[in-house]
Scaffold this motif. Structure first.
Motif, PDB file in Angstrom:
ATOM      1  N   VAL A 107       1.886  10.762  -2.203  1.00 17.05           N
ATOM      2  CA  VAL A 107       1.418   9.519  -2.453  1.00 17.05           C
ATOM      3  C   VAL A 107       2.212   8.771  -1.574  1.00 17.05           C
ATOM      4  O   VAL A 107       1.699   7.621  -1.125  1.00 17.05           O
ATOM      5  N   PHE A 108       3.479   9.071  -1.290  1.00 14.93           N
ATOM      6  CA  PHE A 108       4.498   7.918  -0.605  1.00 14.93           C
ATOM      7  C   PHE A 108       4.009   8.135   0.869  1.00 14.93           C
ATOM      8  O   PHE A 108       3.979   7.062   1.503  1.00 14.93           O
ATOM      9  N   ILE A 109       3.744   9.507   1.308  1.00 14.02           N
ATOM     10  CA  ILE A 109       3.018   9.506   2.811  1.00 14.02           C
ATOM     11  C   ILE A 109       1.762   8.713   2.868  1.00 14.02           C
ATOM     12  O   ILE A 109       1.477   7.834   4.037  1.00 14.02           O
ATOM     13  N   ALA A 110       0.851   8.816   1.880  1.00 16.35           N
ATOM     14  CA  ALA A 110      -0.479   8.133   1.894  1.00 16.35           C
ATOM     15  C   ALA A 110      -0.152   6.675   2.013  1.00 16.35           C
ATOM     16  O   ALA A 110      -0.865   5.854   2.777  1.00 16.35           O
ATOM     17  N   PHE A 111       0.810   6.057   1.142  1.00 16.19           N
ATOM     18  CA  PHE A 111       1.270   4.527   1.254  1.00 16.19           C
ATOM     19  C   PHE A 111       1.770   4.292   2.670  1.00 16.19           C
ATOM     20  O   PHE A 111       1.419   3.399   3.352  1.00 16.19           O
ATOM     21  N   LEU A 112       2.557   5.087   3.163  1.00 18.34           N
ATOM     22  CA  LEU A 112       3.234   4.872   4.650  1.00 18.34           C
ATOM     23  C   LEU A 112       2.073   4.721   5.838  1.00 18.34           C
ATOM     24  O   LEU A 112       2.193   3.867   6.787  1.00 18.34           O
ATOM     25  N   ALA A 113       1.043   5.773   5.664  1.00 15.40           N
ATOM     26  CA  ALA A 113       0.153   5.747   6.515  1.00 15.40           C
ATOM     27  C   ALA A 113      -0.769   4.535   6.524  1.00 15.40           C
ATOM     28  O   ALA A 113      -1.138   4.081   7.319  1.00 15.40           O
ATOM     29  N   GLY A 114      -1.203   3.972   5.321  1.00 18.49           N
ATOM     30  CA  GLY A 114      -1.677   2.928   5.212  1.00 18.49           C
ATOM     31  C   GLY A 114      -0.927   1.879   5.699  1.00 18.49           C
ATOM     32  O   GLY A 114      -1.526   0.808   6.400  1.00 18.49           O
ATOM     33  N   LEU A 115       0.527   1.694   5.453  1.00 21.98           N
ATOM     34  CA  LEU A 115       1.101   0.496   6.105  1.00 21.98           C
ATOM     35  C   LEU A 115       1.117   0.401   7.657  1.00 21.98           C
ATOM     36  O   LEU A 115       1.094  -0.471   8.196  1.00 21.98           O
ATOM     37  N   LEU A 116       1.088   1.862   8.179  1.00 19.08           N
ATOM     38  CA  LEU A 116       1.182   1.772   9.685  1.00 19.08           C
ATOM     39  C   LEU A 116      -0.158   1.531  10.140  1.00 19.08           C
ATOM     40  O   LEU A 116      -0.391   0.804  10.977  1.00 19.08           O
ATOM     41  N   THR A 117      -1.238   1.525   9.446  1.00 18.44           N
ATOM     42  CA  THR A 117      -2.697   1.105   9.764  1.00 18.44           C
ATOM     43  C   THR A 117      -2.647  -0.497  10.238  1.00 18.44           C
ATOM     44  O   THR A 117      -3.429  -1.185  10.842  1.00 18.44           O
ATOM     45  N   VAL A 118      -1.790  -1.018   9.416  1.00 22.40           N
ATOM     46  CA  VAL A 118      -1.719  -2.761   9.507  1.00 22.40           C
ATOM     47  C   VAL A 118      -1.275  -3.167  10.770  1.00 22.40           C
ATOM     48  O   VAL A 118      -1.671  -4.207  11.347  1.00 22.40           O
ATOM     49  N   LEU A 119      -0.674  -2.129  11.705  1.00 27.85           N
ATOM     50  CA  LEU A 119      -0.413  -2.441  13.072  1.00 27.85           C
ATOM     51  C   LEU A 119      -1.441  -2.676  13.916  1.00 27.85           C
ATOM     52  O   LEU A 119      -1.400  -3.178  15.090  1.00 27.85           O
ATOM     53  N   ALA A 120      -2.602  -1.885  13.575  1.00 25.04           N
ATOM     54  CA  ALA A 120      -3.884  -1.922  14.194  1.00 25.04           C
ATOM     55  C   ALA A 120      -4.649  -3.486  14.143  1.00 25.04           C
ATOM     56  O   ALA A 120      -5.420  -3.690  14.786  1.00 25.04           O
ATOM     57  N   GLN A 121      -3.864  -4.316  13.007  1.00 24.05           N
ATOM     58  CA  GLN A 121      -4.680  -5.543  13.028  1.00 24.05           C
ATOM     59  C   GLN A 121      -3.871  -6.723  13.553  1.00 24.05           C
ATOM     60  O   GLN A 121      -2.672  -6.341  13.798  1.00 24.05           O
ATOM     61  N   PRO A 122      -4.214  -7.888  13.698  1.00 23.87           N
ATOM     62  CA  PRO A 122      -3.443  -9.010  14.141  1.00 23.87           C
ATOM     63  C   PRO A 122      -2.479  -9.303  13.430  1.00 23.87           C
ATOM     64  O   PRO A 122      -2.375  -8.771  12.112  1.00 23.87           O
ATOM     65  N   PRO A 123      -1.005  -9.849  13.752  1.00 27.59           N
ATOM     66  CA  PRO A 123      -0.939 -10.190  15.049  1.00 27.59           C
ATOM     67  C   PRO A 123      -0.344  -9.096  16.157  1.00 27.59           C
ATOM     68  O   PRO A 123      -0.201  -9.186  17.200  1.00 27.59           O
ATOM     69  N   PHE A 124      -0.518  -7.816  15.638  1.00 30.63           N
ATOM     70  CA  PHE A 124      -0.013  -6.719  16.656  1.00 30.63           C
ATOM     71  C   PHE A 124      -1.202  -6.278  17.458  1.00 30.63           C
ATOM     72  O   PHE A 124      -0.841  -5.894  18.750  1.00 30.63           O
ATOM     73  N   GLY A 125      -2.301  -5.768  17.122  1.00 30.85           N
ATOM     74  CA  GLY A 125      -3.569  -5.423  17.506  1.00 30.85           C
ATOM     75  C   GLY A 125      -3.153  -4.139  18.063  1.00 30.85           C
ATOM     76  O   GLY A 125      -3.900  -3.793  18.993  1.00 30.85           O
ATOM     77  N   ILE A 126      -2.392  -3.307  17.842  1.00 30.61           N
ATOM     78  CA  ILE A 126      -2.179  -1.974  18.373  1.00 30.61           C
ATOM     79  C   ILE A 126      -3.024  -0.827  17.805  1.00 30.61           C
ATOM     80  O   ILE A 126      -2.836  -0.186  16.740  1.00 30.61           O
TER      81      ILE A 126
END
Length: 531
Positions: free
Chosen positions: A17-36
């Motif tokens: 569950v924790f790794i799934a949470f971290l994976a979701g959190l990492l995906t935020v970097l693909a959205q603005p203001p980062f756009g990665i």
């Protein structure tokens, strides 16, 4: 990579569950203001491997068997929405004495609720899961359906749809002129998740080849479309001034400051044009920029007439009031006014899609009795919604398709009037959310509406981001967040080469059907091999 995939598959309980949470959190970097967007090429394969390791106990009932997958999907979604929407809590701090108690609901409760859609996505995928390419198709199908539902269920909230990660810049936005957001969501997940096949071997060549072709076509179409001649200005040319006043939200809510707020807008309206350029034909103020009921204040209309030159038009956000009848309370609307150089209101458009708990209170009879009220609407009962969206016709015959505030995040609600408009008009007040990712995410999503409709967009925001975007999503001029001032430019023209809404819908269901069949046939083959 196989070793890493194996270790992730073997996770269980809280670790999974924790790794799934971290994976979701990492995906935020693909959205603005980062756009990665590369971040999603890491997080989505991790999600695939987590689902690989969450088959459920075959001796238990269907829901119990799906529970490990549901928990993975929910945890991934919770990380994604918590990391992408935490800034919503800033709106509750503007009047902290009234609304600070609701911070946990906005910052944690809403992400927890939205994560249910991703739990559904993973559960759908798990029902079709196999051991090769089919599971990538299953995940894409699950997310495609879940994101489609998120666009309209419970009034809809498609903020940070996963497909936006594949469109961080105009070069990568052009597919939106052909495909709707629901289709792009589905194909984006397929492309992002495909690298998971490298670790498991089966179907890797085919799956990666399809992902490379899809991603390459996405980029190639962007290069092709941006290489075409830029849209020419309307004829005769229309010069637009964007006014970004940067008024603190607390000041806007202070009755003692209303007059000074109004005068700040007027002062920016009359600012000289830089380098002796052409004076603006249209001046655009942000959402609710007029800080009082304009029709109750004829002196304000007279002041507007004083500052406008002959032939100039002011387009401004305001609260419009309407008498409902004898003995009934007045109705209030979040509106756009068009005001001519004589101080006459010559056009108006009301907001159709209101923000629940922000502009109105759902289940008002019950919740109001508990002492609750809408955050952004101080009048009794909050705002009322318009029944339909009408084009705004400006003096001179130009037409605008109005989108007030977060109406710009709903691509499926843009109706058949949009192709009849010369431009999109989006006014907003993102000062509620402070200098956070929120205003950047909002601007990015509004930018896509220009590409989808083939219409330039005029966007005025209180604190930013104000901009004029051409019909390909390319920024023409803009004012950064918290930059007080104006900018003037000639409005670019429209493009006709976009797919109509009905055709986009048919494309979505056709592609969804193909991806579903790939997942089903893979699942059947997997079951045959297993038995």
């Amino acid at each position: 990579m196989a070793g890493l995939a194996g270790r992730i598959m073997l996770l269980s309980g809280a670790s999974r569950v924790f790794i799934a949470f971290l994976a979701g959190l990492l995906t935020v970097l693909a959205q603005p203001p980062f756009g990665i967007f590369a971040a999603a090429f890491v997080s989505c394969p991790v999600l695939v491997w987590l689902i690989d390791g969450a088959p459920g106990d075959p001796e238990k009932g269907r829901l119990a068997r799906l529970w490990p997958a549901l928990s993975v999907g929910w945890s991934f979604g919770f990380g994604y929405f918590l990391g992408g929407l935490w800034w919503l809590g800033n709106a509750l701090l503007i009047e902290a004495d009234l609304f600070a108690w609701a911070l946990p609901l906005a910052v944690v409760g809403l992400p927890a609720f939205l994560a249910l859609f991703y739990a559904l996505a993973v559960a759908l995928a798990r029902c079709l899961w196999s051991d090769g390419l089919g599971r990538i198709a299953a995940l894409a199908f699950g997310f495609g359906i879940a994101e489609w539902l998120r666009g309209f269920l419970f009034t809809g909230f498609p903020w940070n749809a996963i497909g936006y990660a594949l469109m961080p810049m105009p070069l990568m936005m052009q597919s939106a002129s052909v495909l709707n957001l629901a289709t792009i969501n589905m194909l984006a997940v397929f492309v992002f998740a495909a690298p998971a096949l490298i670790a498991t071997g089966k179907g890797a060549r085919t799956g990666l080849a399809i992902a490379v072709v899809l991603f390459g076509a996405h980029l190639a179409f962007g290069f092709y479309r941006l290489a075409q001649p830029a849209p020419q200005p309307l004829s005769p040319p229309l010069t637009v001034r964007l006014v970004q006043p940067v008024v603190d939200q607390a000041k806007k809510l202070d009755d003692r400051e209303r007059s000074s707020v109004f005068e700040e807008h007027l002062a920016l309206t009359t600012a000289p044009v830089e380098n002796g350029g052409k004076r603006p034909d249209i001046i655009v103020w942000p959402e609710t920029s007029i800080p009082f009921i304009l029709t109750d204040n004829p002196d304000a209309l007279a002041r507007i007439a004083e500052v406008l030159d002959d032939g100039q038009v002011l387009v401004a956000g305001a609260v419009r009031v309407e008498d409902a009848g004898t003995g009934l309370p007045r109705r209030f609307y979040n509106s756009i006014y068009v005001i001519d150089d004589r101080g006459q209101i010559v056009g108006a458009a009301d907001k159709v899609h209101l923000v629940p708990f922000g502009e109105y209170l759902p289940f008002e009879d019950v919740l109001a009795s508990w002492g609750l009220s809408a955050v952004a609407a101080s009048m009794p009962g909050g705002f009322s919604p318009a029944q339909s969206r009408a084009l705004l016709t400006l003096p001179g015959g130009r037409t605008a398709y109005p989108l007030i505030c977060y109406e710009a995040i709903f691509p499926d609600e843009i109706d058949d009037n949009a192709p009849l408009a010369d431009f999109l008009l989006n006014i907003t007040n993102d000062a509620w959310f402070g200098d956070t990712p929120g205003p950047r995410q909002h601007f990015h999503q509004a930018q896509l509406r220009a590409v989808e409709t083939g219409r330039p967009m005029i966007r005025a925001a209180n604190n930013g981001i104000s901009a004029i975007v051409d019909a390909r999503g390319v920024l023409v001029v803009g004012l950064g967040y918290n930059y007080k001032g104006v900018t003037d430019t000639i409005l670019p023209g429209k493009m006709l080469s976009v797919t109509d809404t009905a055709t986009r819908g048919r494309i979505f269901w056709s592609i969804a059907g193909i991806i579903f069949l790939v997942a089903v046939f893979s699942r059947v083959g997997f079951n045959i091999r297993k038995n």
